[in-house]
Design a protein around this motif. Structure first.
Motif, mmCIF file in Angstrom:
data_model
loop_
_atom_site.group_PDB
_atom_site.id
_atom_site.type_symbol
_atom_site.label_atom_id
_atom_site.label_comp_id
_atom_site.label_asym_id
_atom_site.label_seq_id
_atom_site.Cartn_x
_atom_site.Cartn_y
_atom_site.Cartn_z
ATOM 1 N N ARG A 13 7.163 68.613 25.513
ATOM 2 C CA ARG A 13 6.815 66.929 25.724
ATOM 3 C C ARG A 13 6.138 66.730 27.015
ATOM 4 N NH1 ARG A 13 10.359 62.929 23.684
ATOM 5 N NH2 ARG A 13 12.192 64.429 23.272
ATOM 6 N N LYS B 271 14.230 63.323 29.603
ATOM 7 C CA LYS B 271 14.113 64.158 28.309
ATOM 8 C C LYS B 271 13.671 65.502 28.769
ATOM 9 C CE LYS B 271 12.321 60.167 25.951
ATOM 10 N NZ LYS B 271 11.087 59.585 25.280
ATOM 11 N N GLY C 66 15.984 62.655 19.881
ATOM 12 C CA GLY C 66 16.716 62.179 20.871
ATOM 13 C C GLY C 66 17.741 63.117 21.580
ATOM 14 N N GLN D 296 18.742 63.601 25.977
ATOM 15 C CA GLN D 296 17.973 62.249 26.799
ATOM 16 C C GLN D 296 18.900 61.472 27.528
ATOM 17 O OE1 GLN D 296 16.359 59.056 24.572
ATOM 18 N NE2 GLN D 296 15.079 60.324 23.458
ATOM 19 N N GLU E 43 10.701 59.154 32.016
ATOM 20 C CA GLU E 43 9.880 57.919 31.390
ATOM 21 C C GLU E 43 10.639 56.828 31.797
ATOM 22 O OE1 GLU E 43 9.184 59.830 27.058
ATOM 23 O OE2 GLU E 43 9.528 57.950 27.097
ATOM 24 N N ARG E 44 9.578 55.596 31.976
ATOM 25 C CA ARG E 44 10.085 54.571 32.082
ATOM 26 C C ARG E 44 10.998 53.983 30.938
ATOM 27 N NH1 ARG E 44 10.523 50.353 36.461
ATOM 28 N NH2 ARG E 44 11.611 48.808 35.327
ATOM 29 N N PHE E 45 12.015 53.389 30.991
ATOM 30 C CA PHE E 45 12.830 52.722 29.850
ATOM 31 C C PHE E 45 11.989 51.670 29.590
ATOM 32 C CE2 PHE E 45 15.790 50.179 27.518
ATOM 33 C CZ PHE E 45 16.356 50.964 26.530
ATOM 34 N N VAL E 46 11.535 51.631 28.326
ATOM 35 C CA VAL E 46 10.900 50.311 27.477
ATOM 36 C C VAL E 46 11.703 49.609 26.718
ATOM 37 C CG1 VAL E 46 8.932 50.080 25.873
ATOM 38 C CG2 VAL E 46 8.971 52.262 27.249
ATOM 39 N N GLU F 158 9.429 49.884 16.609
ATOM 40 C CA GLU F 158 8.947 51.222 16.915
ATOM 41 C C GLU F 158 8.234 51.398 15.380
ATOM 42 O OE1 GLU F 158 11.180 54.446 18.544
ATOM 43 O OE2 GLU F 158 12.995 53.162 18.634
ATOM 44 N N HIS G 119 16.122 53.267 14.415
ATOM 45 C CA HIS G 119 16.831 54.435 15.050
ATOM 46 C C HIS G 119 18.359 54.012 15.245
ATOM 47 C CE1 HIS G 119 12.709 55.731 15.931
ATOM 48 N NE2 HIS G 119 13.206 57.095 15.770
ATOM 49 N N HIS H 280 19.566 57.658 18.423
ATOM 50 C CA HIS H 280 18.295 58.363 18.677
ATOM 51 C C HIS H 280 17.554 59.101 17.541
ATOM 52 C CE1 HIS H 280 18.387 57.452 22.962
ATOM 53 N NE2 HIS H 280 19.661 57.911 22.932
ATOM 54 N N ASN I 272 4.678 57.157 21.771
ATOM 55 C CA ASN I 272 5.908 57.992 22.097
ATOM 56 C C ASN I 272 5.667 59.264 22.218
ATOM 57 O OD1 ASN I 272 8.519 58.656 22.714
ATOM 58 N ND2 ASN I 272 9.281 58.387 20.835
ATOM 59 N N GLU I 273 5.528 59.803 20.846
ATOM 60 C CA GLU I 273 5.157 61.140 20.712
ATOM 61 C C GLU I 273 4.415 61.473 19.486
ATOM 62 O OE1 GLU I 273 8.972 62.988 20.876
ATOM 63 O OE2 GLU I 273 9.413 62.538 19.012
HETATM 64 P P1 AMP Z 1 12.170 60.668 21.224
HETATM 65 O O1 AMP Z 1 13.093 61.741 20.990
HETATM 66 O O2 AMP Z 1 11.600 60.509 22.581
HETATM 67 O O3 AMP Z 1 11.389 60.152 19.988
HETATM 68 O O4 AMP Z 1 13.273 59.449 21.394
HETATM 69 C C1 AMP Z 1 14.188 59.034 20.417
HETATM 70 C C2 AMP Z 1 14.376 57.449 20.367
HETATM 71 O O5 AMP Z 1 15.101 57.062 21.761
HETATM 72 C C3 AMP Z 1 13.153 56.765 20.310
HETATM 73 O O6 AMP Z 1 12.449 56.337 18.978
HETATM 74 C C4 AMP Z 1 13.456 55.390 21.015
HETATM 75 O O7 AMP Z 1 14.081 54.612 20.036
HETATM 76 C C5 AMP Z 1 14.594 55.936 22.000
HETATM 77 N N1 AMP Z 1 13.462 56.030 23.409
HETATM 78 C C6 AMP Z 1 12.879 57.157 23.718
HETATM 79 N N2 AMP Z 1 12.263 56.942 25.011
HETATM 80 C C7 AMP Z 1 12.532 55.584 25.263
HETATM 81 C C8 AMP Z 1 11.967 54.957 26.369
HETATM 82 N N3 AMP Z 1 11.229 55.378 27.391
HETATM 83 N N4 AMP Z 1 12.386 53.614 26.372
HETATM 84 C C9 AMP Z 1 13.214 53.011 25.462
HETATM 85 N N5 AMP Z 1 13.702 53.546 24.391
HETATM 86 C C10 AMP Z 1 13.454 54.916 24.221
#
Ligand code: AMP
Length: 378
Positions: A107, A147, A155, A158, A182-185, A190, A213, A216, A267-268
């Motif tokens: 990541r 993360k 997820g 996290q 990461e800043r919480f968004v 999505e 989701h 997560h 995001n990724e």
């Molecule tokens: P990820 O494993 O990074 O894809 O995260 C899984 C899910 O967690 C994402 O699809 C979002 O729903 C939530 N999430 C992850 N990062 C953030 C963030 N920085 N702010 C808000 N929600 C997040």
């Protein structure tokens, strides 16, 4: 002219999961032979492959033998060790190339790649130590999401930091591993864009999908996403620019956050077919799996046109808590398609299969998908 790997040739897949299974179904339908390589046997992919190789990812001799028996190799999950890909790449082309996998499988590296090339992301920082975690949280601001840098998919691993008092407990909870802060968004929604780039640089993408989701883990994908046209266009531009930047060959998924201010953040990226693209199997002219076959063999890319609005819901192992789900009830919905991955152990949170529903509108498709999944428990 690009030399194609013609039907009748053998394609190799590193990994044995459901993405490899659906790739193998698409490839075999087109007349290719499929060999899979995984440390497990009787895998979802191996069950439908022509040849299932069961060996460890550090067995270089087995990797070389596998590679020599196929014309091209792809992979179906990020966590294939890069050394295994390097061993294969020394004998046989790997598409997408190992460098894309290397970028996406960690990541911190992925976020740095995105930021260095000007792609929009949530504010982030990297931390290798507790001190760096403190500094990172200061820089990014709270609330922040921490993360693990490695193996943090779906997820897992996290943690939210709301206040300084959370920092040390989170550092302990992640086992003192390298982390991304990461800043919480504040999410409006999505999206994902699944795009392909062929051997000759040709590109094709599906219009954005909308993802919801739960815990997560992807729960439901809807196509097409109901988003303003400029947002859809910008998401596609970003996905194409990432493909170009990586000189990528194959299917790539770019996951986006849409903020409550309608800002688009990456995001990724996933260097392979993606869970949000499963509905393309039933709802698009060319599925993401066929597109992967076409891209890595040098065939022209297929049309990504959506035939009808569609929604996909995942079937997790939790659905088996009270015994076998009621398959007949779900299949009683004529516009619903059942996909199961051949996994015998339905553990909670484990992706066992999915349902895709077609409808006249995205909302109707969603309603049908949810009703069919609910019917599994009748
Ligand atoms: P990820 O494993 O990074 O894809 O995260 C899984 C899910 O967690 C994402 O699809 C979002 O729903 C939530 N999430 C992850 N990062 C953030 C963030 N920085 N702010 C808000 N929600 C997040």
């Amino acid at each position: 002219m690009t030399r194609i790997i013609a039907p009748g040739s053998a394609l190799g897949v590193l990994g044995g999961g459901q993405l490899g299974r659906m790739f193998a179904i698409a490839a075999r339908r087109m007349g290719y032979y499929v060999h899979t390589f995984s440390p497990d046997d009787d895998t979802p992919a191996g069950q439908v492959a022509d040849v299932e190789v069961t060996a460890s990812y550090d067995d270089v001799d087995a990797l070389r033998a596998f590679a020599r028996n196929v014309q091209v190799v792809t992979f179906e999950f990020e966590n294939v060790p890069i050394e295994a890909v390097d061993a294969v790449e020394a004998c046989t082309p790997v598409r997408p190339a190992g460098v894309a996998l290397h970028t996406a499988q960690q990541r911190a590296r992925e976020k740095t790649f995105l930021a260095d090339h000007g792609f929009p992301t949530a504010a982030f920082a990297r931390a290798l130590t507790l001190d760096e975690l403190w500094a990172g949280v200061q820089r990014v601001g709270t609330p922040a999401v921490v993360k693990t840098a490695a193996f943090g998919y779906d997820g897992k691993g996290q943690h939210i930091i709301n206040a300084p008092a959370d920092i040390e407990p989170v550092w302990n909870a992640i086992g003192h591993q390298e982390a991304v802060i990461e800043r919480f968004v504040n999410l409006h929604s999505e999206l994902s864009v699944i795009a392909a780039r062929g051997l000759n640089g040709e590109m094709a993408e599906y219009a954005p999908f909308e993802n919801r989701h739960r815990n997560h883990i992807l729960d439901m994908t809807t196509a097409p996403a109901v988003v303003p046209e400029p947002t859809a266009r910008r998401a596609i531009e970003i996905a194409r620019a990432i493909l170009e930047q990586l000189q990528y060959v194959g299917i790539l998924c770019v996951e986006f956050f849409v903020t409550t201010n309608q800002e688009l953040l990456v995001n990724e990226i996933a260097p392979r077919p993606h869970n949000s693209g499963h509905l393309t199997f039933d709802a698009s002219i060319t599925s993401q799996f066929e597109q992967q076959v076409r891209a890595i063999t040098g065939l022209p890319l297929g049309s990504t046109e959506l035939l009808r609005p569609a929604a996909m819901v995942n079937l997790l192992g939790d659905l088996w808590a009270d015994g076998e789900p009621n398959w007949a009830a779900a299949c009683g919905f004529p516009d619903v398609k059942l996909h199961l991955y051949g996994k015998t152990e339905p553990r909670p949170g484990r992706k066992m299969g999915h349902l895709t529903a077609l409808g006249r509108t995205p909302a109707e498709a969603q309603e049908r998908a949810i009703a069919a999944r609910d019917a599994l428990l009748i």
